[in-house]
Scaffold this motif. Structure first.
Motif, PDB file in Angstrom:
ATOM      1  N   ILE A 193       0.819  -1.265  -0.042  1.00 29.03           N
ATOM      2  CA  ILE A 193       0.087  -0.076   0.002  1.00 29.03           C
ATOM      3  C   ILE A 193       0.763   1.404   0.115  1.00 29.03           C
ATOM      4  O   ILE A 193       1.735   1.365   0.797  1.00 29.03           O
ATOM      5  CB  ILE A 193      -0.883  -0.077   1.271  1.00 29.03           C
ATOM      6  N   TYR A 242      -2.488   4.358   2.385  1.00 29.32           N
ATOM      7  CA  TYR A 242      -2.410   3.884   3.824  1.00 29.32           C
ATOM      8  C   TYR A 242      -3.158   4.893   4.790  1.00 29.32           C
ATOM      9  O   TYR A 242      -4.037   4.583   5.647  1.00 29.32           O
ATOM     10  CB  TYR A 242      -1.181   3.295   4.182  1.00 29.32           C
ATOM     11  N   PRO A 298       6.336   2.683  -0.924  1.00 24.38           N
ATOM     12  CA  PRO A 298       5.612   1.572  -1.030  1.00 24.38           C
ATOM     13  C   PRO A 298       6.917   0.328  -0.919  1.00 24.38           C
ATOM     14  O   PRO A 298       8.123   0.648  -1.429  1.00 24.38           O
ATOM     15  CB  PRO A 298       4.932   1.503  -2.368  1.00 24.38           C
ATOM     16  N   TYR A 344      -1.063   0.379  -5.284  1.00 22.08           N
ATOM     17  CA  TYR A 344      -1.954  -0.610  -4.833  1.00 22.08           C
ATOM     18  C   TYR A 344      -3.017  -0.017  -3.860  1.00 22.08           C
ATOM     19  O   TYR A 344      -2.687   0.787  -3.046  1.00 22.08           O
ATOM     20  CB  TYR A 344      -1.338  -1.976  -3.929  1.00 22.08           C
ATOM     21  N   ILE A 345      -4.146  -0.717  -4.039  1.00 18.80           N
ATOM     22  CA  ILE A 345      -5.198  -0.042  -3.341  1.00 18.80           C
ATOM     23  C   ILE A 345      -6.187  -1.056  -2.790  1.00 18.80           C
ATOM     24  O   ILE A 345      -6.414  -2.140  -3.341  1.00 18.80           O
ATOM     25  CB  ILE A 345      -6.303   1.108  -4.005  1.00 18.80           C
ATOM     26  N   GLU A 346      -6.651  -1.190  -1.638  1.00 16.92           N
ATOM     27  CA  GLU A 346      -7.525  -2.005  -1.134  1.00 16.92           C
ATOM     28  C   GLU A 346      -8.984  -1.889  -2.011  1.00 16.92           C
ATOM     29  O   GLU A 346      -9.650  -0.867  -2.135  1.00 16.92           O
ATOM     30  CB  GLU A 346      -7.938  -2.051   0.237  1.00 16.92           C
ATOM     31  N   CYS A 374      -9.815  -7.103   4.143  1.00 17.96           N
ATOM     32  CA  CYS A 374      -8.440  -6.167   4.129  1.00 17.96           C
ATOM     33  C   CYS A 374      -7.430  -7.137   3.722  1.00 17.96           C
ATOM     34  O   CYS A 374      -7.296  -8.323   3.835  1.00 17.96           O
ATOM     35  CB  CYS A 374      -8.284  -5.500   5.469  1.00 17.96           C
ATOM     36  N   PRO A 407      -4.791  -6.055  -1.443  1.00 18.35           N
ATOM     37  CA  PRO A 407      -4.925  -4.810  -2.427  1.00 18.35           C
ATOM     38  C   PRO A 407      -4.665  -5.025  -3.698  1.00 18.35           C
ATOM     39  O   PRO A 407      -3.939  -6.197  -4.148  1.00 18.35           O
ATOM     40  CB  PRO A 407      -3.591  -4.147  -1.906  1.00 18.35           C
TER      41      PRO A 407
END
Length: 660
Positions: free
Chosen positions: A74, A79, A367, A446-448, A461, A464
């Motif tokens: 993330i 984050y 990251p 990167y994203i959830e 969770c 990502p």
């Protein structure tokens, strides 16, 4: 209590003496208690440990590691948004992973520093008791990454849904012990965060129903309130204090109104209930309540006639008017109380967001700050060390479903290890240049997924998904599954040169001769292997064509050298003699006589020497027999005599004799 230095020494001694380590290659599928620790220089305020329980320790190790792999991807700005964008963190309930991540980032630890040992292998029924013992032994909630014992027990015992007396009493015992310990060690570990975030201000009054001494709950709630006001940060806010006082005043007024209103409602509701029983009507409690309020509002009652309503209105006229006046005042103060509650909630939410700074890294970091685990992964464990053997290790991005489309797998890395005639070892690793690694080199974000996509199938969770720098979803990034198995991630690609596969294969071919056996180890199965190779563009390379035509079995391909054809030569040539017709007939006659002799002996034995063979022409042919007892003669297929080994004439006579 033990001092920080004493517990630190105990942790170091335990790790040094322990011989049961868990990693990605072990198979500890057993129930027990484990300790996670971060291999780095411990500071004087925090021990980087976490104590946990699991029915399958190996599986739990992988889940913990996956969580760190996810956080490692993330982007820091994203984050922080997951923590500070709302009043509640996206990672609520999984803060142990956030605490580990913070510690590792701020102490420059890499993923190689993540370690796990087994403290105790035990029966599943003993897990909670043993976990509590080791948590207390190592002071894990105060010096390490664990949450407070009281909160852990609340979740593990199932008290949130149903509780028994012994559970409530143990829960209260834990809270009392924590009230004693917390003030002494607020400066250690994440104790300050745990206190402000998870320590309760009061317990539900519903717990009193299962207690023999409900007064203990009242006393504990009183002490919890004083304790919170003394040690929790939010009580240092003057506006919050003033609002709390005003809110308490309105709450007390509402309680006073309730004391005056309840007897009136109970009196009239009881009268309605008695009338219902007299008339033989079945009325539910909620209907009684509704009828009472219909009476207050002069509306038609749902169960009774207008005439009956008028009679009750006249009978209880003074009481009803008194209730209406109280209710008007009650509604006014209830709105005041609601406004104060909202203001308190806003202040609490702001404090909650500020509190997250304690579990989020407080420095600039990129990251993949925890880097990769490539050095910790030996791709060639158990390879065959033989002369003229060459091993290839091919790492592919694994496939998976996302956004209802297939993720396209790519070849990420090729490793080579070979041995010459003197078993001298040569080893290389290359990273393949293709669409996947080129995007990775540029830097993916990167994203959830479910944080930005409300229609996401998965609502979990630490999973990502990749986006390009122009915010387009990218399906073919190096998956977390690949990273978990091989240790390779974006950091690996960004730190190494990427080379076209054709150039890599040319380098490998220089080590192959006509006597070389090539063994290919693949990180994925046949389907992924085939699709990934088809994504590559390689012109007229013999090794590539050979690999493309093969499919791995059990993630392995063996390409053996072609066998040389050897011409057979003889110094003396022999000519096979062909027998004449007379010789063939004689050979057949001798063979028939031998077969007849064998058959006669078998029949004699099978019939207890009561039947004689007259004619035998061969297996499955008709044969003739004679009974030596009665003289009867008959013919039958030669093999049937062994299933019906008797004379039918003799058997019939015997049957008639029995019947008589």
């Amino acid at each position: 209590m033990d001092t920080f230095d004493e517990i630190k020494e105990l942790v170091q001694y335990t790790i040094k003496q322990n011989e049961i380590f868990v990693n990605i290659t072990t198979n500890w599928t057993v129930p027990g208690i484990y300790m996670i620790y971060i291999e780095s220089d411990n500071n004087d305020k925090l021990l980087p440990i976490y104590i946990g329980q699991s029915k399958n320790i190996q599986d739990r190790f992988q889940k913990h590691l996956e969580s760190l792999l996810g956080l490692n991807r993330i982007h820091p700005d994203i984050y922080k948004e997951l923590f500070f964008g709302n009043s509640s963190s996206y990672y609520e309930g999984a803060f142990k992973n956030c605490k580990m991540h913070k510690y590792m980032v701020e102490n420059g630890a890499t993923l190689e520093a993540f370690r796990m040992i087994i403290l105790d292998i035990c029966d599943p029924s003993e897990l909670s008791e043993k976990e509590s013992y080791y948590i207390d032994k190592f002071y894990a909630p105060y010096f390490g990454f664990n949450q407070l014992n009281s909160l852990t027990y609340l979740y593990n015992s199932g008290m949130r849904f149903d509780c028994q007396e012994f559970q409530v009493e143990k829960f209260m015992d834990l809270l009392e012990r924590e009230m004693e310990l917390l003030p002494k060690i607020l400066d250690y570990g994440f104790t300050h965060f745990n206190l402000n975030h998870a320590f309760p201000s009061r317990l539900s009054e519903s717990y009193a129903q299962v207690l023999r001494e409900p007064s203990r709950l009242l006393d504990l709630n009183s002490r919890l309130k004083v304790f919170g006001q003394t040690y929790k940060d939010i009580w240092k806010n003057h506006k919050y204090l003033e609002l709390t006082k005003e809110h308490d005043v309105y709450n007390q007024i509402l309680e006073d109104f309730k004391v005056q209103m309840d007897p009136i409602q109970q009196l009239i509701t009881h009268e309605i209930e008695l009338y219902s029983i007299k008339k033989g009507l079945t009325v539910q409690p909620y209907e009684l309540k509704q009828n009472f309020f219909d009476l207050i509002k002069h509306t038609k009652m749902s169960t009774f006639s207008v005439l009956r309503q008028k009679k009750w209105s006249k009978q209880f006229q003074i009481k009803l008017e008194q209730f209406r006046l109280l209710q008007e005042k009650n509604d006014y103060f209830k709105e005041k109380e609601r406004q104060k509650s909202l203001e308190l909630s806003l202040i609490s939410s702001e404090y909650k967001r500020e509190r997250y700074h304690e579990i989020v890294p407080n420095l600039e970091y990129p990251p993949f700050a925890l880097q990769d685990r490539v050095k910790a992964v030996d791709a060639y464990t158990g390879v065959e060390v033989k002369e003229n053997y060459l091993h290839l290790d091919m790492v592919f991005s694994s496939t998976g479903r996302r956004f209802e489309r297939e993720q396209v797998p790519y070849l990420i890395s090729v490793g080579m290890k070979c041995f010459d005639n003197q078993l001298k070892e040569t080893e290389y690793r290359w990273y393949v240049k293709n669409e996947c690694t080129e995007y990775t080199k540029q830097g993916l974000i990167y994203i959830e997924e479910d944080h930005i996509n409300p229609y996401a199938v998965s609502k979990t969770c630490f999973h990502p998904y990749a986006y390009t720098k122009d915010n387009k979803p990218y399906l073919s990034s190096i998956s977390m599954r690949t990273e978990l198995k091989t240790g390779i991630n974006d950091y690996t690609i960004q730190q190494n040169e990427i080379i076209p596969l054709e150039e890599i294969l040319e380098k490998i071919e220089s080590y192959i001769n006509e006597e070389t056996t090539v063994i290919v180890h693949t990180s994925e199965g046949p389907q992924t292997y085939e699709i990934a190779l088809q994504c590559e563009t390689v012109n007229d390379n013999e090794l590539f064509q050979l690999l493309l035509g093969k499919k791995p079995k059990s993630k392995r391909i063996i390409i053996q050298p072609a066998k040389k054809k050897v011409k057979k030569s003889f110094e003396i040539s022999t000519v096979k003699k062909i027998p004449s017709d007379e010789e063939r007939k004689e050979q057949k006659r001798i063979k028939d006589q031998e077969n007849l002799k064998i058959y006669i002996e078998r029949v004699s034995k099978a019939t207890n020497r009561t039947i004689e063979v007259l004619l035998y022409q061969g297996s499955m042919q008709a044969a003739s027999y004679r009974c030596l007892v009665c003289g009867n003669e008959w013919s039958r297929r030669s093999d049937r005599i062994f299933t019906r080994n008797y004379c039918s004439n003799c058997k019939e006579k015997q049957k008639r004799k029995i019947d008589q």
